[in-house]
Enzyme design. Structure first.
Site, PDB file in Angstrom:
ATOM      1  N   ARG A 119     -12.917   6.794   1.491  1.00  0.00           N
ATOM      2  CA  ARG A 119     -12.047   5.708   1.037  1.00  0.00           C
ATOM      3  C   ARG A 119     -11.525   5.757  -0.024  1.00  0.00           C
ATOM      4  O   ARG A 119     -10.569   5.275  -0.337  1.00  0.00           O
ATOM      5  CB  ARG A 119     -12.908   4.536   1.634  1.00  0.00           C
ATOM      6  N   ARG A 169     -24.985  -1.822  -1.465  1.00  0.00           N
ATOM      7  CA  ARG A 169     -24.560  -2.949  -0.549  1.00  0.00           C
ATOM      8  C   ARG A 169     -24.700  -2.556   0.777  1.00  0.00           C
ATOM      9  O   ARG A 169     -25.182  -3.466   1.497  1.00  0.00           O
ATOM     10  CB  ARG A 169     -23.376  -3.010  -0.906  1.00  0.00           C
ATOM     11  N   ARG A 189       0.797  -1.140  -0.017  1.00  0.00           N
ATOM     12  CA  ARG A 189       0.059  -0.219  -0.067  1.00  0.00           C
ATOM     13  C   ARG A 189       0.878   1.380  -0.084  1.00  0.00           C
ATOM     14  O   ARG A 189       0.370   2.313  -0.047  1.00  0.00           O
ATOM     15  CB  ARG A 189      -1.038   0.142   1.222  1.00  0.00           C
ATOM     16  N   ARG A 227     -25.194  -1.655   6.778  1.00  0.00           N
ATOM     17  CA  ARG A 227     -23.937  -1.173   7.120  1.00  0.00           C
ATOM     18  C   ARG A 227     -24.313   0.277   7.181  1.00  0.00           C
ATOM     19  O   ARG A 227     -24.125   1.129   6.469  1.00  0.00           O
ATOM     20  CB  ARG A 227     -22.986  -1.323   6.019  1.00  0.00           C
TER      21      ARG A 227
END
Length: 196
Positions: A144, A127, A88, A133
């Site tokens: 993000r 989703r 990363r 969520r």
């Protein structure tokens, strides 16, 4: 086959990694899965990682690197692997290079699943709604995606200079994206003559 799989959140990396792993008979190595397993086992590295994870912070490179090095040393990785979530950072790229040099191995390809940000946001919001969520709000998802873009762009550029990057449109149906991936990997095999 030794692959690095990159793509923004919601691009379908996990699904595609599973399919590639089955096709090539190699394990998928997800740093998130490694962290959770080490934490559950109560290992020293796991306990170190847990402190950062509980605080909502990234696990430092030296802990992540040690976990990945340990995982890549296992017998099931001798024929290859798919890395999902690692490297990363540019420092982690250097560490991965060192790990592979120790094994006289190399990365065969860096597959990048590209997708339009607005489509990803819609996909992840749907989703989140379906899976309950509540913390996956549009603001959180956008953040993000921004972090991914900031962190990953330099890595993609570096691997591109090594001639390893295969960019795939990840917005189609799952089977279509798998077909694009298969084609890209077959090009790699034919160009190199062999993989591994």
């Amino acid at each position: 086959m030794r692959l690095i799989l990159m793509g923004p959140p919601g691009s379908g990396k996990g699904t595609q990694a599973t399919r590639i792993a089955e096709a090539y008979g190699v394990p998928t190595i997800s740093t998130g899965d490694i962290f959770r397993a080490k934490v559950a086992a109560g290992t020293p590295l796991g306990l170190s990682a847990k402190a950062y994870m509980d605080a909502g912070e990234y696990v430092p490179d030296h802990i992540t690197d040690a976990m990945v090095r340990d995982r890549l040393s296992r017998p099931d990785c001798e024929r290859g692997f798919i890395l999902d979530g690692y490297p990363r950072t540019l420092a982690q790229v250097g560490e991965l290079d060192s790990m592979l040099a120790d094994q006289a191995a190399r990365i065969d390809a860096v597959v990048v699943l590209n997708a339009d940000a607005e489509q990803l946001i819609e996909r992840m919001l749907n989703r989140a709604l379906a899976e309950g969520r509540a913390d996956d709000t549009e603001d959180v998802i956008r953040r993000r995606l921004a972090i991914y873009a900031e962190q990953t762009a330099p890595l993609i550029a570096l691997y591109a200079t090594r001639g390893l990057v295969e960019e795939i449109d990840g917005t189609g149906k799952v089977d279509h994206v798998t077909g694009l991936l298969d084609s890209a990997l077959m090009r790699r095999v034919s160009v190199r003559g062999e993989v591994g």
